[in-house]
Design an enzyme around this catalytic site. Structure first.
Site, short mmCIF file in Angstrom:
data_model
loop_
_atom_site.label_atom_id
_atom_site.label_comp_id
_atom_site.label_asym_id
_atom_site.label_seq_id
_atom_site.Cartn_x
_atom_site.Cartn_y
_atom_site.Cartn_z
CB SER A 73 -0.91 0.01 1.23
OG SER A 73 -1.53 1.27 1.33
CG HIS A 102 -3.97 -1.51 -1.59
ND1 HIS A 102 -5.07 -2.26 -1.92
CD2 HIS A 102 -4.38 -0.70 -0.57
CE1 HIS A 102 -6.09 -1.94 -1.13
NE2 HIS A 102 -5.70 -0.98 -0.31
CG ASP A 145 -5.31 2.47 0.96
OD1 ASP A 145 -6.22 1.64 0.83
OD2 ASP A 145 -4.19 2.18 1.43
CG MET A 196 -8.57 7.14 2.42
SD MET A 196 -7.77 7.15 4.04
CE MET A 196 -6.84 5.60 3.96
CG HIS A 203 -9.47 0.10 -0.41
ND1 HIS A 203 -8.90 -0.08 0.84
CD2 HIS A 203 -10.82 0.06 -0.22
CE1 HIS A 203 -9.86 -0.19 1.74
NE2 HIS A 203 -11.03 -0.11 1.13
CG MET A 225 -11.55 3.23 2.20
SD MET A 225 -9.95 3.18 3.01
CE MET A 225 -8.89 3.27 1.57
CG MET A 251 -11.92 -2.94 5.09
SD MET A 251 -10.40 -2.53 4.20
CE MET A 251 -9.45 -1.67 5.47
CG ASP A 310 -6.37 -2.82 3.19
OD1 ASP A 310 -5.29 -2.53 3.75
OD2 ASP A 310 -7.01 -2.03 2.47
N GLY A 311 -5.06 -4.18 6.32
CA GLY A 311 -4.99 -3.51 7.61
C GLY A 311 -4.26 -4.34 8.64
#
Ligand code: DX5
Ligand code: ZN
Length: 220
Positions: free
Chosen positions: A8, A32, A34, A36, A65, A67, A136, A174-175
């Protein structure tokens, strides 16, 4: 089950993004990204311009991804920027099944992401429309959080759901994925692993990617 590692870039040094992408280029499977929006999650990151920049830097599939609320607003621009996987959260949009189909129609893989508090049933009616199911393993919004132990049972049930439907979708987590947690998530049935801090704060991203992959071979 082939293991895929997706670093990520949220945890990368943005001033050296090209170097960071190059550091994992030969060893990782996907990158990856992210996205947001400060509304679906309490943080802001990046959009189509970073996807396009990464597309110019690497051959690897770009695993986006989202969000964000109303992810459908970004479908075409992200596809044009070079996104390979388009994963969104079902609570963020009204017509989940339609958007999954639209992502495929744009030539991307269609993914659905479930927060820790979101039931697996949100994916049940659309299994046939999924190329990827993302469980998640932290509440989204920030990197560097701790893997929630309850995730392992959910991963197991997600794998059962995919198997029961004869789905060949990727099962991504993920996470909080680190050398300490990855074997547990793998044993529960995950095959695709996002890792941010574990890889980019390690001092040797390529070695860390190899180590994460190797740890999936460990029996837990
Ligand atoms: C969290 C993001 C993750 C994050 C993972 O909201 O979806 O992809 O980058 O970071 P680590 O691996 O540091 O938990
Ligand atoms: Zn993510």
């Amino acid at each position: 089950m082939t293991v895929q590692i997706a670093p990520s870039i949220l945890a990368a040094d943005f001033a050296r993004l090209a170097d960071e992408a190059a550091a994992v280029a030969g060893v990782a499977d996907w990158l990856h990204v992210d996205v947001m929006d400060g509304r679906f999650v309490p943080n802001l990151t990046f959009g189509a311009n970073i996807i396009a920049a990464l597309r110019g830097l690497t051959q690897q599939p770009i695993d986006v991804h989202l969000m964000v609320v109303e992810p459908e607003r970004y479908l075409e621009s992200f596809a044009a920027a070079g996104a390979s996987v388009f994963t969104f959260h079902p609570e963020a949009t009204v017509h989940v099944q339609r958007l999954l189909g639209a992502a495929r129609a744009q030539g991307m893989l269609a993914g659905l992401a479930l927060n820790p508090g979101s039931p697996l049933q949100l994916a049940e009616e659309v299994v046939a429309d999924l190329d990827l199911l993302l469980i998640m393993t932290v509440n989204p919004g920030f990197g560097g959080q701790t893997y929630l132990p309850a995730s392992s049972d959910k991963i197991r049930r997600a794998r059962e759901l995919l198997t029961a439907h004869g789905s060949r979708a990727f099962l991504e987590v993920d996470g909080g994925i680190t050398s300490h947690t990855i074997a547990t998530a793998h044993a529960a049935g995950a095959d695709t692993f996002v890792a941010g801090n574990a890889i980019f704060t390690s001092g040797d991203p390529a070695r860390e990617v190899r180590d994460l992959r190797r740890r999936c071979l460990v029996t837990v």
